[in-house]
Enzyme design. Structure first.
Site, PDB file in Angstrom:
ATOM      1  N   TRP A   6       0.930  22.756 -19.783  1.00 21.01           N
ATOM      2  CA  TRP A   6       1.986  21.662 -19.966  1.00 21.01           C
ATOM      3  C   TRP A   6       1.386  20.539 -20.758  1.00 21.01           C
ATOM      4  O   TRP A   6       2.226  19.551 -21.121  1.00 21.01           O
ATOM      5  CB  TRP A   6       1.982  20.993 -18.624  1.00 21.01           C
ATOM      6  N   HIS A  33      14.245  22.222 -19.345  1.00 25.02           N
ATOM      7  CA  HIS A  33      15.491  23.097 -18.769  1.00 25.02           C
ATOM      8  C   HIS A  33      16.676  22.336 -18.897  1.00 25.02           C
ATOM      9  O   HIS A  33      17.500  22.614 -18.228  1.00 25.02           O
ATOM     10  CB  HIS A  33      14.968  23.113 -17.279  1.00 25.02           C
ATOM     11  N   MET A 157      -1.860  36.249 -17.460  1.00 26.27           N
ATOM     12  CA  MET A 157      -1.495  34.831 -17.422  1.00 26.27           C
ATOM     13  C   MET A 157      -1.529  34.423 -15.965  1.00 26.27           C
ATOM     14  O   MET A 157      -1.856  33.338 -15.731  1.00 26.27           O
ATOM     15  CB  MET A 157       0.203  34.897 -17.807  1.00 26.27           C
ATOM     16  N   ARG A 182       4.466  34.476  -9.353  1.00 25.50           N
ATOM     17  CA  ARG A 182       4.391  35.221  -8.168  1.00 25.50           C
ATOM     18  C   ARG A 182       4.398  36.709  -8.627  1.00 25.50           C
ATOM     19  O   ARG A 182       3.618  37.422  -8.102  1.00 25.50           O
ATOM     20  CB  ARG A 182       5.485  34.988  -7.438  1.00 25.50           C
ATOM     21  N   GLY A 184       6.563  38.500 -11.531  1.00 26.97           N
ATOM     22  CA  GLY A 184       6.890  38.633 -12.905  1.00 26.97           C
ATOM     23  C   GLY A 184       7.541  39.920 -13.147  1.00 26.97           C
ATOM     24  O   GLY A 184       7.394  40.396 -14.266  1.00 26.97           O
TER      25      GLY A 184
END
Length: 221
Positions: A6, A33, A157, A182, A184
């Site tokens: 981020w 988004h 990841m 969770r 993927g």
């Protein structure tokens, strides 16, 4: 990697964005988004390159449901069925999935634009990486692609603290309720939707996407 994602690619709509993005640095990666009607006009006639990543809406609904369960700043839903109704009505954050995808896809001739899907990444990650590199004008040697491919695979990841959002405190994301990364996988919706819900979803999909030439993979079996 020692910089959280981020900070590497800050979210445009978050309050920390201005503090994270330093003036004069570039090229820069910005994540968002936001729907096309909000952002696209500001990107036209600029040097911005836009990569739009879409995912099949059934899996998006499942993923978004679990994110609602962990995100303290979003309303929780008692059941997936309750959330699914809201999702199909477009009464969720950032609005209708159908409008969002169609809106950005319709901008492909107005912007320097690359459309790619999550399912593309899952089918052939290496090919997708090279496609993005060509679009950005940043060719990489095979060994560099090897490293990117390795670090971008879901098992890697999901364990990477710079990526998996485990650094975010529980007051914001309740990691006991769900993982940010969770499963993927493609097709997890089949574990959550009844046949009746799936059929109803298909009908709405056909209505909402009528006239749009986009195709989606619902599973990779």
């Amino acid at each position: 990697m020692t910089i959280p994602n981020w900070e590497r690619a800050p979210w445009l709509e978050h309050t920390y964005f201005k503090d994270t993005l330093k003036e004069g640095e570039g090229p820069r990666i910005i994540t968002t988004h936001l729907p096309s009607n909000v952002l696209a006009p500001a990107l036209q006639n600029t040097k911005a390159k836009v990569i739009y990543l879409a995912r099949n809406p059934k899996d998006v609904a499942v993923s978004f449901y679990y994110f609602h369960k962990m995100a303290k700043f979003l309303p929780d839903f008692n059941t997936f069925s309750e959330f699914l109704d809201r999702f199909l009505e477009g009464k969720v954050h950032y609005g209708s999935w159908f409008d969002h995808v169609k809106g950005w896809y319709q901008q492909r001739n107005n912007l320097d634009f690359l459309y790619i899907t999550y399912e593309d990444l899952k089918k052939d990650l290496r090919r997708s990486i090279k496609k993005v590199c060509r679009f950005l004008g940043c060719p990489m040697y095979s060994k560099e692609v090897d490293k990117v491919e390795h670090h971008c695979r879901f098992p890697e990841m999901s364990q990477n603290m710079m990526v998996n959002y485990m650094l975010i405190p529980n007051e914001i994301l309740d990691h006991e309720q769900s993982k940010f990364m969770r499963k993927g996988i493609v097709g997890d919706w089949r574990e959550h939707m009844t046949p009746e819900q799936s059929d109803a979803f298909d009908k709405i999909f056909q209505e909402k996407m009528f006239g749009c030439d986009l195709q989606f993979l619902w599973n990779l079996d």
